[in-house]
Design a protein around this motif. Structure first.
Motif, mmCIF file in Angstrom:
data_model
loop_
_atom_site.group_PDB
_atom_site.id
_atom_site.type_symbol
_atom_site.label_atom_id
_atom_site.label_comp_id
_atom_site.label_asym_id
_atom_site.label_seq_id
_atom_site.Cartn_x
_atom_site.Cartn_y
_atom_site.Cartn_z
ATOM 1 N N SER A 32 0.646 -0.991 -0.053
ATOM 2 C CA SER A 32 -0.142 0.069 0.020
ATOM 3 C C SER A 32 0.934 1.427 0.077
ATOM 4 O O SER A 32 2.125 1.396 0.665
ATOM 5 N N VAL A 33 0.427 2.623 -0.684
ATOM 6 C CA VAL A 33 1.522 3.612 -0.974
ATOM 7 C C VAL A 33 0.871 4.514 -1.619
ATOM 8 O O VAL A 33 -0.543 4.638 -1.613
ATOM 9 N N ILE A 34 1.158 5.913 -0.200
ATOM 10 C CA ILE A 34 0.249 6.879 -0.287
ATOM 11 C C ILE A 34 1.234 7.499 -0.651
ATOM 12 O O ILE A 34 2.360 8.345 -0.446
ATOM 13 N N GLY A 35 1.147 8.837 -1.817
ATOM 14 C CA GLY A 35 1.555 9.422 -2.570
ATOM 15 C C GLY A 35 1.262 11.277 -2.614
ATOM 16 O O GLY A 35 0.763 11.349 -1.544
ATOM 17 N N SER A 36 2.258 11.741 -3.851
ATOM 18 C CA SER A 36 1.134 13.234 -3.267
ATOM 19 C C SER A 36 0.572 14.331 -3.968
ATOM 20 O O SER A 36 -0.265 13.345 -4.589
ATOM 21 N N PRO A 37 0.284 15.330 -3.901
ATOM 22 C CA PRO A 37 -0.935 15.346 -4.197
ATOM 23 C C PRO A 37 -1.623 15.584 -5.789
ATOM 24 O O PRO A 37 -0.792 14.813 -6.468
ATOM 25 N N VAL A 38 -2.931 15.015 -5.529
ATOM 26 C CA VAL A 38 -3.140 14.229 -6.758
ATOM 27 C C VAL A 38 -3.249 15.148 -8.399
ATOM 28 O O VAL A 38 -2.559 13.882 -9.461
ATOM 29 N N ASN A 39 -2.736 16.273 -8.215
ATOM 30 C CA ASN A 39 -2.547 17.070 -9.637
ATOM 31 C C ASN A 39 -1.311 17.439 -10.118
ATOM 32 O O ASN A 39 -1.357 17.993 -10.402
ATOM 33 N N SER A 40 -0.404 17.303 -9.404
ATOM 34 C CA SER A 40 1.389 17.606 -8.859
ATOM 35 C C SER A 40 1.565 16.627 -10.457
ATOM 36 O O SER A 40 1.962 15.515 -10.145
ATOM 37 N N PRO A 41 2.471 17.406 -11.108
ATOM 38 C CA PRO A 41 3.830 16.244 -11.582
ATOM 39 C C PRO A 41 4.315 15.225 -10.747
ATOM 40 O O PRO A 41 5.234 14.213 -11.710
ATOM 41 N N ASN A 42 4.737 15.328 -9.619
ATOM 42 C CA ASN A 42 5.211 14.580 -9.397
ATOM 43 C C ASN A 42 4.108 13.469 -9.051
ATOM 44 O O ASN A 42 4.816 12.181 -8.528
ATOM 45 N N TRP A 43 3.082 13.450 -8.591
ATOM 46 C CA TRP A 43 2.587 12.465 -8.815
ATOM 47 C C TRP A 43 2.073 11.742 -10.202
ATOM 48 O O TRP A 43 2.277 10.647 -10.390
ATOM 49 N N THR A 44 2.080 13.004 -11.190
ATOM 50 C CA THR A 44 0.960 11.852 -12.632
ATOM 51 C C THR A 44 2.766 11.953 -12.788
ATOM 52 O O THR A 44 1.651 10.633 -14.079
ATOM 53 N N PRO A 269 15.876 8.879 -10.725
ATOM 54 C CA PRO A 269 16.285 9.934 -11.888
ATOM 55 C C PRO A 269 14.641 9.950 -12.459
ATOM 56 O O PRO A 269 15.115 11.306 -13.388
ATOM 57 N N ALA A 270 13.586 9.907 -12.889
ATOM 58 C CA ALA A 270 12.847 10.429 -13.176
ATOM 59 C C ALA A 270 12.093 11.172 -12.205
ATOM 60 O O ALA A 270 12.005 12.976 -12.897
ATOM 61 N N GLY A 271 12.678 11.395 -10.924
ATOM 62 C CA GLY A 271 12.194 12.538 -9.939
ATOM 63 C C GLY A 271 12.842 13.976 -10.314
ATOM 64 O O GLY A 271 12.657 14.612 -10.261
ATOM 65 N N TRP A 272 14.774 13.361 -10.441
ATOM 66 C CA TRP A 272 15.583 14.485 -10.471
ATOM 67 C C TRP A 272 15.228 14.696 -11.709
ATOM 68 O O TRP A 272 15.743 16.294 -11.817
ATOM 69 N N GLU A 273 14.707 14.392 -12.819
ATOM 70 C CA GLU A 273 14.972 15.072 -14.026
ATOM 71 C C GLU A 273 13.174 15.942 -13.842
ATOM 72 O O GLU A 273 13.874 17.375 -14.866
ATOM 73 N N MET A 274 12.807 15.557 -14.000
ATOM 74 C CA MET A 274 11.399 16.293 -13.595
ATOM 75 C C MET A 274 12.074 17.370 -12.761
ATOM 76 O O MET A 274 11.088 18.843 -13.319
ATOM 77 N N ALA A 275 12.167 17.187 -11.423
ATOM 78 C CA ALA A 275 12.794 18.914 -11.324
ATOM 79 C C ALA A 275 14.070 19.728 -11.868
ATOM 80 O O ALA A 275 13.589 21.177 -12.000
ATOM 81 N N ARG A 276 14.460 19.357 -12.597
ATOM 82 C CA ARG A 276 15.125 19.625 -13.461
ATOM 83 C C ARG A 276 14.780 20.292 -14.997
ATOM 84 O O ARG A 276 14.840 21.476 -15.037
ATOM 85 N N VAL A 277 13.647 19.797 -15.479
ATOM 86 C CA VAL A 277 12.984 20.180 -16.170
ATOM 87 C C VAL A 277 11.940 21.056 -15.521
ATOM 88 O O VAL A 277 11.803 22.462 -16.622
ATOM 89 N N ALA A 278 11.383 21.405 -14.374
ATOM 90 C CA ALA A 278 10.434 22.315 -14.115
ATOM 91 C C ALA A 278 11.042 23.663 -14.082
ATOM 92 O O ALA A 278 10.727 24.659 -13.330
ATOM 93 N N THR A 279 12.358 23.411 -13.195
ATOM 94 C CA THR A 279 13.240 24.338 -12.875
ATOM 95 C C THR A 279 13.384 25.277 -14.087
ATOM 96 O O THR A 279 13.694 26.490 -14.476
ATOM 97 N N ARG A 280 14.309 24.532 -15.471
ATOM 98 C CA ARG A 280 14.481 25.468 -16.878
ATOM 99 C C ARG A 280 13.492 25.979 -17.550
ATOM 100 O O ARG A 280 13.214 27.161 -17.832
#
Length: 360
Positions: A32-44, A269-280
């Motif tokens: 069972s897993v609980i994660g980030s807010p539903v509409n956030s890129p981190n979750w989706t 790696p997916a999380g780190w790339e998400m952050a790079r994309v979001a920042t740039r």
């Protein structure tokens, strides 16, 4: 297909080291897993596809998870770590920013102004990870499995700014105690304010500037009420993923190894790339740069606008470094304690070339 939605597929094709555990060796396991807010890129784009697609596929269906967003459960961010420790879910992902009060060491990797670029942040987290692994298990009853950022937290201003000197006298919305310390050290007035109150406050002149993510400020239409975007990074919104220690210790060793490999080789790696994309992209789109790709952060697309980008000079960066070392860090030192400071000096301090006085 967006940049972020390709991440897991790209990771699978990138020649990653083969997993030490073969799928056929795995016992059937349901989590069972609980994660980030539903509409956030981190979750989706990161957490949901990892648990609902990647893990079942890579385990030949032997490891599965019921993954739900904290939004669906009505759970608040500060509650997540306590839920993990209590075993309400087997695995939980959230933000260290929202649980800083649970453990002083949570602030160690994302102190205001400490890491001005994402590569430095990654070195900081890698250096301090063994400390967090020890403290999380001992104090919180959880096993940390991974860390990655959300994106750079930068400064949005509704008044002309050319350098750090221009922040003197301005009222600035902050979101943490160390951000407030940094703001005060710049001779500005820190103001604590909820995120949804910032736009009207900027419109009415209640505040002059506010800190938030490069992409989240754009998503929230701060571009409509600001004129300048200052590339002053005060944090990265580091995310964690942890397992309840009792659950983790009860898993078959092959499943433990499988999950660690998958999180290390695919999820992080997916999380780190998400952050790079979001920042740039958050910066590029907000200042009208030709490299702006509004759909790069889907499902929350960006808007291309024409704010003025303010980049820090070498003199500003040196001043910022002194402020962090002399005025931001002492507050952390007092909260963390002598043993915590000693561990920080041995790890993060070596990366950023700062040594703290355990006496504060």
């Amino acid at each position: 297909m967006t940049t972020l939605s390709r991440l897991f597929g790209a990771a699978a094709l990138a020649g990653l080291a083969p997993l030490a555990v073969q799928a056929g060796d795995l016992p059937a396991t349901e989590l069972s897993v609980i994660g980030s807010p539903v509409n956030s890129p981190n979750w989706t784009n990161v957490l949901q596809p990892f648990w609902t697609e990647t893990v079942p596929a890579e385990s030949d269906g032997r490891v599965t998870a019921e993954a739900v967003s904290m939004t669906d459960l009505g759970v608040k961010g500060p509650e997540l770590m306590r839920l993990a420790g209590a075993g309400i879910a087997d695995i939980i992902a959230g933000s260290t920013t929202l649980i800083s009060g649970e453990l002083p060491e949570n602030d160690s990797i994302d102190l205001a102004g400490l890491a001005q670029d994402i590569d430095t942040l990654q070195q900081v987290i890698d250096a301090y990870r063994p400390v967090l692994e020890e403290r999380y298990r001992d104090r919180l009853g959880v096993v940390p499995l991974g860390f990655w950022p959300t994106g750079a937290q930068v400064l949005w201003c509704a008044a002309p700014v050319e350098d750090l000197d221009d922040l003197a006298g301005k009222k600035v919305r902050v979101f943490s105690t160390t951000t407030a310390s940094l703001t005060a050290a710049l001779d500005a007035t820190p103001v604590t304010m909820a995120f949804n109150e910032v736009v009207p406050a900027l419109q009415r002149g209640v505040i002059d500037c506010a800190f938030t993510g490069a992409n989240s400020g754009n998503n929230a239409k701060w571009t409509d009420v600001t004129t300048h975007l200052v590339d002053l990074t005060v944090g990265w919104g580091v995310n964690f993923i942890v397992a309840n220690s009792r659950t983790w210790d009860g898993l078959d060793p092959a499943v433990q190894a499988f999950l660690r490999d998958e999180i290390r080789d695919r999820l992080e790696p997916a999380g780190w790339e998400m952050a790079r994309v979001a920042t740039r992209q958050g910066i590029w789109c907000s200042v009208g740069d030709d490299r702006c790709e509004p759909e790069a952060t889907a499902p929350r697309n960006l808007t291309k606008t024409d704010l003025t980008l303010v980049e820090l000079s070498d003199e500003d960066n040196e001043r910022l470094r002194r402020i962090v070392a002399e005025q931001v860090m002492p507050e952390f030192t007092r909260a963390c304690g002598a043993d915590c400071v000693a561990r920080w000096n041995e790890t993060v301090g070596q990366v950023v070339d700062i040594q703290l006085d355990p006496a504060g």
